[in-house]
Design a protein around this motif. Structure first.
Motif, short mmCIF file in Angstrom:
data_model
loop_
_atom_site.label_atom_id
_atom_site.label_comp_id
_atom_site.label_asym_id
_atom_site.label_seq_id
_atom_site.Cartn_x
_atom_site.Cartn_y
_atom_site.Cartn_z
N GLY A 346 0.90 -1.18 0.32
CA GLY A 346 0.15 0.02 0.01
C GLY A 346 0.91 1.31 -0.11
O GLY A 346 0.68 2.30 -0.79
N GLU A 347 1.74 1.23 0.80
CA GLU A 347 2.73 2.50 1.02
C GLU A 347 3.56 2.60 -0.19
O GLU A 347 3.43 3.94 -1.05
CB GLU A 347 3.83 2.27 1.96
N TYR A 348 3.82 1.64 -1.26
CA TYR A 348 4.70 1.80 -2.35
C TYR A 348 3.86 2.39 -3.28
O TYR A 348 4.07 2.92 -4.05
CB TYR A 348 5.40 0.33 -2.72
N VAL A 349 2.61 1.73 -3.47
CA VAL A 349 1.62 1.98 -4.42
C VAL A 349 1.20 3.21 -4.39
O VAL A 349 1.12 4.02 -5.52
CB VAL A 349 0.50 0.74 -4.65
N GLU A 350 0.89 3.73 -3.32
CA GLU A 350 0.58 5.14 -3.03
C GLU A 350 1.65 6.13 -3.48
O GLU A 350 1.26 7.15 -4.15
CB GLU A 350 0.35 5.19 -1.58
N ASN A 351 2.95 5.85 -3.07
CA ASN A 351 3.83 6.98 -3.32
C ASN A 351 3.99 6.74 -5.00
O ASN A 351 4.30 8.07 -5.36
CB ASN A 351 5.33 6.34 -2.74
N GLN A 352 4.11 5.94 -5.58
CA GLN A 352 4.39 5.71 -7.02
C GLN A 352 3.10 6.48 -7.94
O GLN A 352 3.21 6.98 -8.88
CB GLN A 352 4.52 4.38 -7.56
N ALA A 353 1.90 6.23 -7.38
CA ALA A 353 0.64 6.76 -7.86
C ALA A 353 1.03 8.23 -7.89
O ALA A 353 0.39 8.95 -8.86
CB ALA A 353 -0.51 6.22 -7.13
N VAL A 354 1.14 8.81 -6.74
CA VAL A 354 1.25 10.04 -6.67
C VAL A 354 2.27 10.58 -7.62
O VAL A 354 2.12 11.66 -7.89
CB VAL A 354 1.43 10.75 -4.99
N LYS A 355 3.49 9.98 -7.62
CA LYS A 355 4.55 10.37 -8.46
C LYS A 355 3.98 10.42 -9.97
O LYS A 355 4.36 11.29 -10.85
CB LYS A 355 5.79 9.57 -8.44
N PHE A 356 3.23 9.29 -10.21
CA PHE A 356 2.58 9.42 -11.51
C PHE A 356 1.79 10.44 -11.71
O PHE A 356 1.91 11.23 -13.12
CB PHE A 356 1.96 8.12 -11.69
N MET A 357 0.95 10.89 -11.06
CA MET A 357 0.27 12.02 -11.27
C MET A 357 0.81 13.26 -11.47
O MET A 357 0.58 14.04 -12.20
CB MET A 357 -0.81 12.14 -10.11
N LYS A 358 1.97 13.42 -10.73
CA LYS A 358 2.95 14.93 -10.82
C LYS A 358 3.79 14.83 -12.00
O LYS A 358 3.92 15.58 -12.74
CB LYS A 358 3.76 14.73 -9.58
N ASP A 359 4.52 13.50 -12.18
CA ASP A 359 5.45 13.34 -13.53
C ASP A 359 4.61 13.37 -14.91
O ASP A 359 4.96 14.14 -15.69
CB ASP A 359 6.30 12.15 -13.39
N PHE A 360 3.47 12.54 -14.91
CA PHE A 360 3.29 12.16 -16.47
C PHE A 360 1.80 12.83 -16.56
O PHE A 360 1.38 12.94 -17.82
CB PHE A 360 2.77 10.67 -16.57
N ARG A 361 1.14 13.59 -15.52
CA ARG A 361 0.20 14.47 -15.89
C ARG A 361 0.40 15.99 -15.62
O ARG A 361 -0.41 16.88 -15.77
CB ARG A 361 -1.12 14.04 -15.10
N GLN A 362 1.76 16.09 -15.40
CA GLN A 362 2.20 17.25 -15.21
C GLN A 362 1.68 18.34 -14.21
O GLN A 362 1.41 19.65 -14.51
CB GLN A 362 2.31 18.15 -16.68
N PHE A 363 1.27 17.68 -13.07
CA PHE A 363 0.83 18.55 -12.07
C PHE A 363 2.09 19.11 -11.39
O PHE A 363 3.14 18.52 -11.13
CB PHE A 363 0.05 17.77 -11.09
N GLU A 364 2.02 20.47 -11.10
CA GLU A 364 3.12 21.01 -10.49
C GLU A 364 2.96 21.26 -8.99
O GLU A 364 2.17 22.23 -8.41
CB GLU A 364 3.22 22.53 -11.15
N SER A 365 3.47 20.20 -8.06
CA SER A 365 3.61 20.37 -6.61
C SER A 365 2.10 20.84 -6.28
O SER A 365 1.11 20.42 -6.58
CB SER A 365 4.66 21.17 -6.11
N THR A 366 2.41 21.78 -5.05
CA THR A 366 1.01 21.97 -4.50
C THR A 366 -0.01 22.64 -5.18
O THR A 366 -1.15 22.50 -5.11
CB THR A 366 1.41 22.75 -2.98
#
Length: 592
Positions: A346-366
């Motif tokens: 759960g911890e790994y998947v959550e961290n990687q999913a958030v990273k995916f949202m930021k990196d590949f959907r171009q969300f800029e931090s906060t």
């Protein structure tokens, strides 16, 4: 009077044949009508007038059509429905439309399903032929690279070479298909002709070549149509990166040449519009698919796959169910280490999913997460805004919404975008019931259940060998095709997993799959693009997350994450050998 006479004819026989008083009309008055007055026999003979028609359709027995148009349509369908054990898929499309990507994905998918498949890239033949011509003219080595002028329809010498090259590719394709009879094991052979095939004349040449023979080959055209300029720009960049035609050119020079080449093709391009042939059109890499005359066993299986493939990126995570009480592979509920694995997962998947949202959907931090939060929480009434310090733990904590009048309201937690697929086994469902992620949409499907061992369910290989040594020898000889009595074979399991693989491919968000050894072996054979019959020897370690990321060429990069000790190892690389994850035994690795 005519209307009344018709109704009179529809009355009961008692009304129709009752004696008429002298001087009265033979046309009876219209009686009060009731559906219940009609007998069951009459409803069947004349068609139901009740609401059953709208629920069940007409009760008339279908009769063969007699009109010429319908008969011709049926004859065409009958012709196309014949089992074509040898099929040619001819790709069609302008340069930079993703034809080679589609061809590669088709080859991988069809081979995984059990068919023999091979791509014949006409561009490769063209470079070899042009290099030979250059060597003869100059007496030195040659690259065989061609500028855009080579594809000009007015260039007679180049046109002659292009036609010669196409015939060479088709000749090799013919030899390969003819030699495949003894090797396809009844699953069929599919040759994929990767070229622009941009004119009706060229496509007719292919049809004549495949049909003018005793054992004619089936032909399906797959046209890739792309008019999305943003998508085209990305495709052009990828083509320049990987195409041998541009390996010694700067990007600026290459993009100019490529656009000029496309223009040369556009001047003579003719889309596939002959409804007498079998074709599939894919628009903007699967945003829309059009199929015409697709009835054959092999050809119709590729439509769902074509609709699922895309050029986006996202991780696919695959793992076995966690360790159970009393055994590493069996039992109902997870044991201590199984629950520990679930926590780490759960911890790994959550961290990687958030990273995916930021990196590949171009969300800029906060700031961008605040924007996302406002869209997600738009269901809350009132004039709301989202505090910036409340979204740092996106996916886990709730968000404080602040009205402009200063009052506050706490919204629910964000839903991390993950597609979760699991078998219906209790231990697998428990493994993906991740406590730290809220509102996970978990799809439980029996497609991901382990191989059905039928009469041998619950038995180890050692026990089976003692009980039925004769059948066990068959298993050792052919572990992939040998079916368990009353159960399945690995070949059956591949067919069962087709829809699940397509479901994984079509996702644009991270995917988490929890299943069992036999299923994961079959899935890895697909993602690794290895001969499917070798899947039975793939090792699947316990408490290890297999991470798959798509490459630009249509394959997958694989790494393993041992969650309980935190190690991550790349599995597929330029120097990778699958020997490290295969068993030397001839019998399958089996411990579902």
């Amino acid at each position: 009077r005519k209307h009344n006479a018709v109704i009179d004819d529809d009355m009961s026989s008692q009304h129709r044949h009752s004696p008429q008083p002298p001087g009265t009309s033979r046309i009876s008055p219209v009686p009060s009508f009731s559906f219940e007055d009609r007998s069951e026999d009459k409803r069947r003979s004349r068609g139901s007038l009740t609401n059953d028609y709208y629920n069940n359709g007409s009760s008339f027995i279908a009769r063969p059509p007699k009109d010429r148009a319908s008969l011709e349509k049926l004859d065409k369908r009958r012709e196309l429905t014949e089992s074509a054990e040898k099929l040619v898929i001819a790709l069609v499309g302008l340069p930079g439309r993703g034809k080679s990507f589609i061809g590669r994905k088709l080859q991988i998918y069809l081979q995984w399903r059990g068919a023999r498949s091979k791509v014949f890239n006409v561009g490769k033949y063209r470079r070899e032929v042009v290099a030979n011509v250059e060597r003869k003219d100059s007496g030195s080595s040659a690259s065989g690279l061609c500028s855009a002028n080579f594809f000009d329809s007015q260039n007679a010498d180049a046109k002659r070479i292009r036609e010669e090259v196409a015939k060479l590719a088709m000749k090799d394709m013919e030899k390969w298909l003819e030699n495949s009879q003894e090797q396809n094991h009844g699953w069929g052979s599919v040759a994929i002709l990767d070229a622009t095939n941009s004119t009706r004349a060229r496509r007719q040449l292919i049809l004549d070549f495949c049909h003018d023979r005793a054992d004619k080959f089936g032909v399906v055209f797959v046209e890739s149509v792309c008019d999305d300029q943003n998508l085209l720009d990305e495709n052009f960049k990828k083509k320049i990166e990987v195409s041998p035609d541009y390996k010694d050119m700067s990007f600026d020079d290459a993009i100019v040449d490529l656009r000029m080449r496309v223009q040369k093709y556009e001047e003579q391009y003719e889309t596939v519009d002959d409804d007498e042939v079998s074709y599939i059109k894919v628009f903007n890499l699967s945003s829309k698919v059009l199929a015409n005359n697709i009835y054959g066993r092999l050809s119709k299986t590729i439509i769902p796959a074509l609709m699922s493939w895309h050029i986006g990126t996202r991780p696919i995570w695959i793992c076995r169910a966690g360790e159970t009480v009393g055994s590493k592979t069996r039992g109902d509920s997870l044991g201590t280490s199984g629950f520990e694995f679930r926590q780490k997962l759960g911890e790994y998947v959550e961290n990687q999913a958030v990273k995916f949202m930021k990196d590949f959907r171009q969300f800029e931090s906060t700031d961008s997460l605040v924007s996302l939060a406002e869209s997600v929480c738009g269901e809350y009434p009132g004039d709301l805004k989202v505090t910036r310090n409340s979204v740092a733990t996106f996916g886990r904590k709730s968000v404080m919404l602040v009205r402009h009048d200063g009052t506050r309201k706490r919204a629910g937690a964000f839903k991390v975008p993950i597609k979760v697929m699991t078998s219906t086994m209790k231990r697998a469902i428990q493994t993906v019931s991740l406590q730290n992620l809220v509102d996970l949409d978990i799809e439980e499907t029996s497609n991901l259940n382990p191989l059905d061992k039928g009469d041998y369910s619950g038995m180890d290989l050692k026990d089976i060998k003692e009980k039925d040594p004769k059948w066990y020898k068959l298993l050792e000889k052919d572990p992939f095709s040998t079916r368990f009595h009353g159960g399945e074979s690995y070949m059956d399991l591949i067919k069962r997993l087709e829809s699940s693989v397509i479901d994984m491919e079509q996702q644009v968000v991270p995917v988490l799959v929890c299943s069992h050894i036999s299923v994961i072996q079959c899935l890895l054979a697909y993602f690794r693009n290895i001969p499917v019959k070798e899947c039975t020897s793939i090792e699947v370690p316990l408490h290890t997350l297999i991470e798959l990321v798509p490459t630009a060429g249509g394959e997958w990069y694989e790494s393993h994450v041992s969650l309980l000790d935190g190690e991550k190892n790349a599995i597929i690389g330029s120097c990778f050998s699958f020997d490290s994850v295969r068993s030397e035994s001839s019998t399958p690795i089996w411990g579902d």
